[in-house]
Design an enzyme around this catalytic site. Structure first.
Site, short mmCIF file in Angstrom:
data_model
loop_
_atom_site.label_atom_id
_atom_site.label_comp_id
_atom_site.label_asym_id
_atom_site.label_seq_id
_atom_site.Cartn_x
_atom_site.Cartn_y
_atom_site.Cartn_z
N HIS A 118 0.86 -1.18 0.00
CA HIS A 118 0.00 0.00 0.00
C HIS A 118 0.89 1.23 0.00
O HIS A 118 1.94 1.26 0.66
CB HIS A 118 -0.90 0.01 1.25
CG HIS A 118 -1.40 1.37 1.62
ND1 HIS A 118 -0.78 2.14 2.60
CD2 HIS A 118 -2.42 2.11 1.15
CE1 HIS A 118 -1.42 3.29 2.71
NE2 HIS A 118 -2.42 3.29 1.85
N ASN A 120 0.30 5.71 -0.23
CA ASN A 120 -0.61 6.85 -0.38
C ASN A 120 0.14 8.11 -0.03
O ASN A 120 0.90 8.15 0.94
CB ASN A 120 -1.82 6.68 0.55
CG ASN A 120 -2.63 7.96 0.68
OD1 ASN A 120 -2.38 8.78 1.57
ND2 ASN A 120 -3.59 8.14 -0.19
N ARG A 122 -0.75 12.52 -0.06
CA ARG A 122 -1.85 13.47 -0.25
C ARG A 122 -1.45 14.85 0.26
O ARG A 122 -0.59 14.99 1.12
CB ARG A 122 -3.10 12.97 0.48
CG ARG A 122 -2.87 12.75 1.96
CD ARG A 122 -3.96 11.90 2.62
NE ARG A 122 -3.67 11.66 4.03
CZ ARG A 122 -2.93 10.66 4.48
NH1 ARG A 122 -2.40 9.81 3.63
NH2 ARG A 122 -2.71 10.49 5.77
N HIS A 181 -8.88 -5.65 16.80
CA HIS A 181 -9.71 -6.78 17.20
C HIS A 181 -9.02 -8.12 16.97
O HIS A 181 -9.45 -9.14 17.52
CB HIS A 181 -11.06 -6.74 16.48
CG HIS A 181 -10.99 -6.87 14.99
ND1 HIS A 181 -10.87 -5.80 14.16
CD2 HIS A 181 -11.04 -7.97 14.19
CE1 HIS A 181 -10.83 -6.22 12.90
NE2 HIS A 181 -10.94 -7.54 12.89
N GLY A 264 -16.64 10.49 -2.84
CA GLY A 264 -15.71 9.97 -3.81
C GLY A 264 -16.31 8.82 -4.61
O GLY A 264 -17.41 8.34 -4.35
#
Length: 280
Positions: A118, A120, A122, A181, A264
């Site tokens: 991954h 990202n 911004r 969790h 989005g």
């Protein structure tokens, strides 16, 4: 959406350029594996609640021999946050107007020995201006060599810039990319940063090098592992791990929530989900 200023334009152009570099490199890997797979690009537009144009983006997806499913999205959107959601966004509590531009990438691989990944980056404008982002490696079958390579490459990018704080950003990734969790991390980490304010040029140079570091490290790791043989047991491990990845992205990921809350493109937002997964 209001006309872009100089800083917003620079960030938007860079994220688009980075997308082109990454997609070209991933397609080259497919060629090396004897595949003619390439990215399909779908443009989308966004309207804010007032009905005014709110920008949009381009969703890029490739399904090939090495990359079972990889999405590389770029978007530039603006408008106003609705209701209480504004209170959760840095600098938007008193004024819900916002601008956001960025790139988001998730790759799920055919071979269980090749790590998913991954990335990202911004740039957001509210009453404040800041960069955020990062990259993390998500191997179903971890290799210490790959983990060390990924982290070392990101650390060099951090160490080259005043804005880069590798110890802090690496620890932040360990904390953020965790599935509470389950009591486990979703991968072997990387870096994560947010609300990087201050001098635009300084921070922008760092964010650009984060993108370049990703483009340096990840294709090298893919080529290192994509020829490995795997067993049905290896694939079962990968599919179970993908289920946990999906749980994180649907329950905890900030980017998923931001995209859904700001109107989005749903297909682009959920491109992070794996094409196959199991919950054994």
């Amino acid at each position: 959406m209001k006309p872009l200023d100089s800083e917003q334009t620079q960030a938007r152009h860079w994220f688009g350029h980075l997308r082109d570099l990454i997609c070209a490199e991933f397609e080259a890997i497919e060629r090396e594996a004897g595949s003619d797979a390439s990215f399909d690009y779908t443009a989308w537009d966004r309207s804010d609640p007032s009905g005014e144009p709110g920008g949009g983006g381009v969703r890029g997806v490739m399904k090939g021999r090495v990359f079972e499913k990889v999405g590389v999205n770029v978007s530039t959107v603006g408008g106003a946050f609705e209701g209480d959601f504004a209170k959760s966004i840095h600098g938007a509590a008193d004024d819900p107007q916002f601008f956001a531009t960025g790139i988001s990438l998730v790759a799920h691989m055919t071979n269980p020995h090749v790590p998913a990944v991954h990335m990202n980056c911004r740039f957001l404008t509210t009453t404040k201006r800041w960069f955020g982002g990062g990259a993390d490696l998500n191997p179903p079958l971890p290799y210490a060599e790959d983990t060390a390579d990924f982290h070392a490459t990101l650390q060099r990018a951090c160490d080259a810039h005043p804005a880069g704080d590798y110890p802090r950003f690496s620890a932040w990734a360990e904390d953020y990319f965790r599935i509470p969790h389950r009591g486990v991390n979703r991968g072997v980490g990387g870096i994560f940063f947010d609300h990087l304010e201050g001098d635009f040029a300084t921070n922008f140079a760092f964010v650009q090098d984060v993108g370049r570091a990703f483009l340096d490290a990840y294709p090298r790791i893919v080529r290192r592992r994509m020829g490995e043989a795997w067993t049905p047991e290896d694939e079962a491990t990968m599919l179970e791990w993908r289920g946990r990845y999906a749980e994180f992205n649907l329950v905890y990921d900030r980017g998923t929530l931001f995209g859904l809350k700001t109107g989005g493109n749903i297909d682009a937002i959920l491109m992070s989900l794996p094409p196959r997964a199991t919950w054994a």
